[in-house]
Write an enzyme that holds these catalytic residues in place. Structure first.
Site, PDB file in Angstrom:
ATOM      1  N   ARG A  72       9.945  14.202 -66.590  1.00  0.00           N
ATOM      2  CA  ARG A  72      10.803  13.023 -66.810  1.00  0.00           C
ATOM      3  C   ARG A  72       9.959  11.794 -67.122  1.00  0.00           C
ATOM      4  O   ARG A  72      10.348  10.952 -67.950  1.00  0.00           O
ATOM      5  CB  ARG A  72      11.678  12.799 -65.572  1.00  0.00           C
ATOM      6  N   ASN A 108      17.857   2.474 -62.438  1.00  0.00           N
ATOM      7  CA  ASN A 108      17.021   3.273 -63.325  1.00  0.00           C
ATOM      8  C   ASN A 108      15.550   3.149 -62.948  1.00  0.00           C
ATOM      9  O   ASN A 108      15.096   2.083 -62.524  1.00  0.00           O
ATOM     10  CB  ASN A 108      17.231   2.848 -64.789  1.00  0.00           C
ATOM     11  N   HIS A 125      15.637   1.664 -57.140  1.00  0.00           N
ATOM     12  CA  HIS A 125      15.265   3.050 -56.834  1.00  0.00           C
ATOM     13  C   HIS A 125      13.836   3.377 -57.234  1.00  0.00           C
ATOM     14  O   HIS A 125      13.477   4.547 -57.394  1.00  0.00           O
ATOM     15  CB  HIS A 125      16.243   4.017 -57.538  1.00  0.00           C
ATOM     16  N   GLY A 193      26.937   1.013 -67.219  1.00  0.00           N
ATOM     17  CA  GLY A 193      26.348   2.340 -67.384  1.00  0.00           C
ATOM     18  C   GLY A 193      26.055   3.050 -66.083  1.00  0.00           C
ATOM     19  O   GLY A 193      25.057   3.755 -65.954  1.00  0.00           O
ATOM     20  N   THR A 194      26.942   2.858 -65.093  1.00  0.00           N
ATOM     21  CA  THR A 194      26.738   3.586 -63.844  1.00  0.00           C
ATOM     22  C   THR A 194      28.050   4.171 -63.348  1.00  0.00           C
ATOM     23  O   THR A 194      29.103   3.584 -63.478  1.00  0.00           O
ATOM     24  CB  THR A 194      26.123   2.691 -62.744  1.00  0.00           C
ATOM     25  N   SER A 195      27.926   5.355 -62.751  1.00  0.00           N
ATOM     26  CA  SER A 195      29.121   6.033 -62.233  1.00  0.00           C
ATOM     27  C   SER A 195      29.542   5.422 -60.906  1.00  0.00           C
ATOM     28  O   SER A 195      30.553   5.811 -60.335  1.00  0.00           O
ATOM     29  CB  SER A 195      28.821   7.526 -62.043  1.00  0.00           C
TER      30      SER A 195
HETATM   31  C1  BV8 Z   1      20.026   5.648 -48.394  1.00  0.00           C
HETATM   32  C2  BV8 Z   1      15.817   7.838 -57.981  1.00  0.00           C
HETATM   33  C3  BV8 Z   1      19.782   5.541 -46.047  1.00  0.00           C
HETATM   34  C4  BV8 Z   1      15.379   9.260 -57.962  1.00  0.00           C
HETATM   35  C5  BV8 Z   1      18.136   7.833 -57.209  1.00  0.00           C
HETATM   36  C6  BV8 Z   1      26.615   4.913 -47.974  1.00  0.00           C
HETATM   37  C7  BV8 Z   1      25.625   3.983 -47.679  1.00  0.00           C
HETATM   38  C8  BV8 Z   1      24.276   4.337 -47.819  1.00  0.00           C
HETATM   39  C9  BV8 Z   1      23.909   5.617 -48.269  1.00  0.00           C
HETATM   40  C10 BV8 Z   1      24.892   6.531 -48.557  1.00  0.00           C
HETATM   41  C11 BV8 Z   1      26.232   6.177 -48.410  1.00  0.00           C
HETATM   42  N1  BV8 Z   1      26.957   7.263 -48.776  1.00  0.00           N
HETATM   43  C12 BV8 Z   1      26.125   8.259 -49.141  1.00  0.00           C
HETATM   44  C13 BV8 Z   1      24.865   7.853 -49.004  1.00  0.00           C
HETATM   45  C14 BV8 Z   1      23.698   8.687 -49.283  1.00  0.00           C
HETATM   46  C15 BV8 Z   1      23.202   8.548 -50.717  1.00  0.00           C
HETATM   47  C16 BV8 Z   1      24.313   8.497 -51.721  1.00  0.00           C
HETATM   48  O1  BV8 Z   1      24.702   7.421 -52.170  1.00  0.00           O
HETATM   49  N2  BV8 Z   1      24.821   9.646 -52.098  1.00  0.00           N
HETATM   50  C17 BV8 Z   1      25.874   9.679 -53.096  1.00  0.00           C
HETATM   51  C18 BV8 Z   1      25.580  10.738 -54.121  1.00  0.00           C
HETATM   52  C19 BV8 Z   1      27.190   9.904 -52.372  1.00  0.00           C
HETATM   53  N3  BV8 Z   1      22.371   7.373 -50.838  1.00  0.00           N
HETATM   54  C20 BV8 Z   1      21.067   7.486 -50.530  1.00  0.00           C
HETATM   55  O2  BV8 Z   1      20.563   8.494 -50.099  1.00  0.00           O
HETATM   56  C21 BV8 Z   1      20.220   6.231 -50.695  1.00  0.00           C
HETATM   57  N4  BV8 Z   1      19.454   6.054 -49.508  1.00  0.00           N
HETATM   58  O3  BV8 Z   1      21.122   5.220 -48.332  1.00  0.00           O
HETATM   59  O4  BV8 Z   1      19.209   5.819 -47.305  1.00  0.00           O
HETATM   60  C22 BV8 Z   1      18.662   5.203 -45.164  1.00  0.00           C
HETATM   61  C23 BV8 Z   1      18.640   3.932 -44.584  1.00  0.00           C
HETATM   62  C24 BV8 Z   1      17.597   3.643 -43.713  1.00  0.00           C
HETATM   63  C25 BV8 Z   1      16.591   4.587 -43.453  1.00  0.00           C
HETATM   64  C26 BV8 Z   1      16.626   5.840 -44.070  1.00  0.00           C
HETATM   65  C27 BV8 Z   1      17.665   6.162 -44.924  1.00  0.00           C
HETATM   66  C28 BV8 Z   1      19.202   6.404 -51.820  1.00  0.00           C
HETATM   67  C29 BV8 Z   1      19.882   6.540 -53.143  1.00  0.00           C
HETATM   68  C30 BV8 Z   1      18.815   6.528 -54.261  1.00  0.00           C
HETATM   69  C31 BV8 Z   1      18.644   7.926 -54.806  1.00  0.00           C
HETATM   70  N5  BV8 Z   1      17.757   7.897 -55.972  1.00  0.00           N
HETATM   71  N6  BV8 Z   1      17.260   7.782 -58.231  1.00  0.00           N
HETATM   72  C32 BV8 Z   1      15.400   9.870 -59.320  1.00  0.00           C
HETATM   73  O5  BV8 Z   1      15.756   9.197 -60.306  1.00  0.00           O
HETATM   74  O6  BV8 Z   1      15.017  11.063 -59.393  1.00  0.00           O
HETATM   75  S1  BV8 Z   1      19.789   7.720 -57.567  1.00  0.00           S
HETATM   76  C33 BV8 Z   1      20.121   8.370 -59.110  1.00  0.00           C
HETATM   77  O7  BV8 Z   1      21.510   8.425 -59.211  1.00  0.00           O
HETATM   78  C34 BV8 Z   1      19.654   7.525 -60.286  1.00  0.00           C
HETATM   79  O8  BV8 Z   1      18.956   6.367 -59.899  1.00  0.00           O
HETATM   80  C35 BV8 Z   1      20.944   7.092 -60.989  1.00  0.00           C
HETATM   81  O9  BV8 Z   1      20.974   5.793 -61.401  1.00  0.00           O
HETATM   82  C36 BV8 Z   1      21.932   7.262 -59.913  1.00  0.00           C
HETATM   83  C37 BV8 Z   1      23.260   7.596 -60.409  1.00  0.00           C
HETATM   84  O10 BV8 Z   1      23.120   8.840 -61.255  1.00  0.00           O
HETATM   85  P1  BV8 Z   1      23.836   9.028 -62.770  1.00  0.00           P
HETATM   86  O11 BV8 Z   1      25.243   9.419 -62.541  1.00  0.00           O
HETATM   87  O12 BV8 Z   1      23.068   9.734 -63.822  1.00  0.00           O
HETATM   88  O13 BV8 Z   1      23.752   7.747 -63.343  1.00  0.00           O
HETATM   89  P2  BV8 Z   1      24.877   6.864 -63.220  1.00  0.00           P
HETATM   90  O14 BV8 Z   1      25.488   6.924 -61.859  1.00  0.00           O
HETATM   91  O15 BV8 Z   1      24.254   5.643 -63.584  1.00  0.00           O
HETATM   92  O16 BV8 Z   1      26.003   7.559 -64.240  1.00  0.00           O
HETATM   93  C38 BV8 Z   1      25.843   7.533 -65.606  1.00  0.00           C
HETATM   94  C39 BV8 Z   1      27.055   6.716 -66.074  1.00  0.00           C
HETATM   95  O17 BV8 Z   1      26.776   6.213 -67.345  1.00  0.00           O
HETATM   96  C40 BV8 Z   1      28.311   7.584 -66.174  1.00  0.00           C
HETATM   97  O18 BV8 Z   1      29.378   6.935 -65.510  1.00  0.00           O
HETATM   98  C41 BV8 Z   1      28.575   7.648 -67.684  1.00  0.00           C
HETATM   99  O19 BV8 Z   1      29.959   7.546 -67.991  1.00  0.00           O
HETATM  100  C42 BV8 Z   1      27.886   6.417 -68.171  1.00  0.00           C
HETATM  101  N7  BV8 Z   1      27.320   6.522 -69.531  1.00  0.00           N
HETATM  102  C43 BV8 Z   1      26.694   7.570 -70.100  1.00  0.00           C
HETATM  103  N8  BV8 Z   1      26.276   7.225 -71.337  1.00  0.00           N
HETATM  104  C44 BV8 Z   1      26.639   5.934 -71.524  1.00  0.00           C
HETATM  105  C45 BV8 Z   1      27.307   5.476 -70.381  1.00  0.00           C
HETATM  106  N9  BV8 Z   1      27.797   4.236 -70.260  1.00  0.00           N
HETATM  107  C46 BV8 Z   1      27.631   3.402 -71.304  1.00  0.00           C
HETATM  108  N10 BV8 Z   1      26.994   3.759 -72.434  1.00  0.00           N
HETATM  109  C47 BV8 Z   1      26.490   5.009 -72.585  1.00  0.00           C
HETATM  110  N11 BV8 Z   1      25.864   5.364 -73.725  1.00  0.00           N
END
Ligand code: BV8
Length: 253
Positions: A72, A108, A125, A193-195
Site C-alpha cells: 500500500r 487517510n 490515523h 469521502g468517508t463512510s
Molecule cells: C479506538 C489506518 C480505542 C490503518 C484506520 C466508538 C468509539 C471509539 C472506538 C470505537 C467505537 N466504536 C467502535 C470502535 C472501534 C473502532 C471502530 O470505529 N470500528 C468501526 C469499524 C465500527 N475504532 C477504533 O478501533 C479506533 N481506535 O477507538 O481505540 C482506544 C482508546 C484508548 C486506548 C486504546 C484504545 C481506531 C480507528 C482507526 C483505524 N485505522 N486506518 C490503515 O489504513 O490500514 S481506519 C480506516 O477506515 C481508514 O483510515 C479509512 O479512512 C477508514 C474508513 O474506511 P473506508 O470505508 O475505506 O473509507 P471510508 O470510510 O472513508 O469510505 C469510503 C467512502 O468514500 C465510501 O462511503 C464511498 O461511498 C466514498 N467514495 C468512494 N469513492 C468516492 C467516494 N466519495 C466521493 N468521491 C469518490 N470518488
C-alpha cells in the site's frame, strides 16, 4: 434539502467564519488509491482489511502484515493529489486570506493532502510512509521501497511496524485535541469521502453539530451521516469540491 444544494453549500462555505473538514478514503479514491472497504486488489483480495489493520494481525503474522502495508505504501507513493485535494488547498488559502480558520482532519494515511499543499492537516490515523520501532517508538520515514525484508528488524532488536493507527489503538493525543478544538469551534463542518463508520473520527460531525455548526456531506454513496447534515451532495469528491470552490469564491477573483 434546498432546491439548489450546490449553491446553498457554496453560500455556507463563502460566509463561514471557521471551517472544519474531515476526509476519508473516498477523497483518495480519485487518485486511484482503493478505499478501505472496496474490493482489495489482486493478491490481497482474500483478506479483510479490518482484520489486517490490527495489532493482533501484526503479532500473529508480522511478515504478511508488513508486506501488505509496504504494498500500500508503494501505491500511495505512486499516487498524485487529485482536483479534490487541490480544491481543499484553495479553501484553506481563501479562508486564511480572509483571516478565517480552517482545519482539515483526515482518516487517510497516504499523505496526499500534505503533498497537495494543505498545511492545516490533522492526520488522525497516522502515516503509511513512516515505519516505527516496536521497542523504542523511533520513527523511520523514507525507507527504501520495497523494504528489503518482511518483517523489518529494528536496530533496537524489535520490529518496524507501520506508522498508522490500527483498530483497537488510540488515536494520537495531539491529533485528538486538535480535532476536538476544531470541531467544537467551527460554524461549518464538511464530511467528504468517508463512510462515517469509523470512530472516534466519525464522531467529530456530531460534536460540531452539537455546538451549532452547519454541516455538508460530499460522498459517492449515502452514509450514516447523510441524514444528519444540512446539505448532502452525492457524487465524486474530485468533481464536487472544485465546483463548490468555483461557486463560493469565483466572484472574489
Ligand atoms: C479506538 C489506518 C480505542 C490503518 C484506520 C466508538 C468509539 C471509539 C472506538 C470505537 C467505537 N466504536 C467502535 C470502535 C472501534 C473502532 C471502530 O470505529 N470500528 C468501526 C469499524 C465500527 N475504532 C477504533 O478501533 C479506533 N481506535 O477507538 O481505540 C482506544 C482508546 C484508548 C486506548 C486504546 C484504545 C481506531 C480507528 C482507526 C483505524 N485505522 N486506518 C490503515 O489504513 O490500514 S481506519 C480506516 O477506515 C481508514 O483510515 C479509512 O479512512 C477508514 C474508513 O474506511 P473506508 O470505508 O475505506 O473509507 P471510508 O470510510 O472513508 O469510505 C469510503 C467512502 O468514500 C465510501 O462511503 C464511498 O461511498 C466514498 N467514495 C468512494 N469513492 C468516492 C467516494 N466519495 C466521493 N468521491 C469518490 N470518488
Amino acid at each position: 434539502m434546498p432546491h439548489d444544494p450546490l449553491q446553498a453549500a457554496a453560500d455556507l462555505l463563502r460566509d463561514a467564519r471557521s471551517v472544519c473538514v474531515i476526509t476519508g478514503a473516498g477523497v483518495s479514491a480519485e487518485s486511484k488509491i482503493p478505499t478501505f472497504r472496496d474490493a482489495m486488489e489482486g493478491l490481497w483480495a482474500k483478506f479483510d482489511p479490518q482484520t489486517l489493520a490490527t495489532p493482533e494481525a501484526f503479532a500473529a503474522d508480522p511478515a504478511m502484515v508488513s508486506e501488505w502495508y509496504d504494498f500500500r505504501r508503494g501505491k500511495c507513493a505512486q499516487a498524485e493529489p487529485n482536483p479534490g485535494h487541490l480544491a481543499l488547498v484553495e479553501i484553506e488559502r481563501r479562508l486564511a486570506d480572509a483571516g478565517r480558520s480552517f482545519t482539515l482532519l483526515t482518516q487517510n494515511v497516504d499523505g496526499l493532502h500534505r503533498r497537495a499543499g494543505s498545511t492545516r492537516v490533522v492526520e488522525l490515523h497516522g502515516r503509511i510512509d513512516i515505519w516505527r520501532c516496536t521497542k523504542t517508538g523511533l520513527e523511520y520515514p523514507d525507507l527504501p521501497l520495497p523494504l528489503p525484508e518482511y518483517p523489518m528488524p529494528s536496530e533496537a532488536g524489535g520490529l518496524l511496524r507501520p506508522g498508522v493507527v490500527w483498530f483497537g489503538e488510540a488515536l494520537p493525543e495531539d491529533a485528538l485535541e486538535q480535532a476536538h478544538a476544531a470541531a467544537e469551534s467551527c460554524d461549518l463542518f464538511m464530511s467528504v469521502g468517508t463512510s462515517a463508520v469509523v470512530y472516534p473520527a466519525a464522531g467529530f460531525l456530531h460534536l460540531a453539530r452539537a455546538h451549532g455548526s452547519k454541516s455538508i456531506e460530499i460522498n459517492r454513496d449515502p452514509t450514516d451521516a447523510t441524514g444528519l447534515v444540512d446539505i448532502a451532495l452525492q457524487g465524486r469528491s474530485g468533481e464536487i469540491l472544485p465546483a463548490l470552490v468555483e461557486l463560493a469564491f469565483a466572484s472574489r477573483g
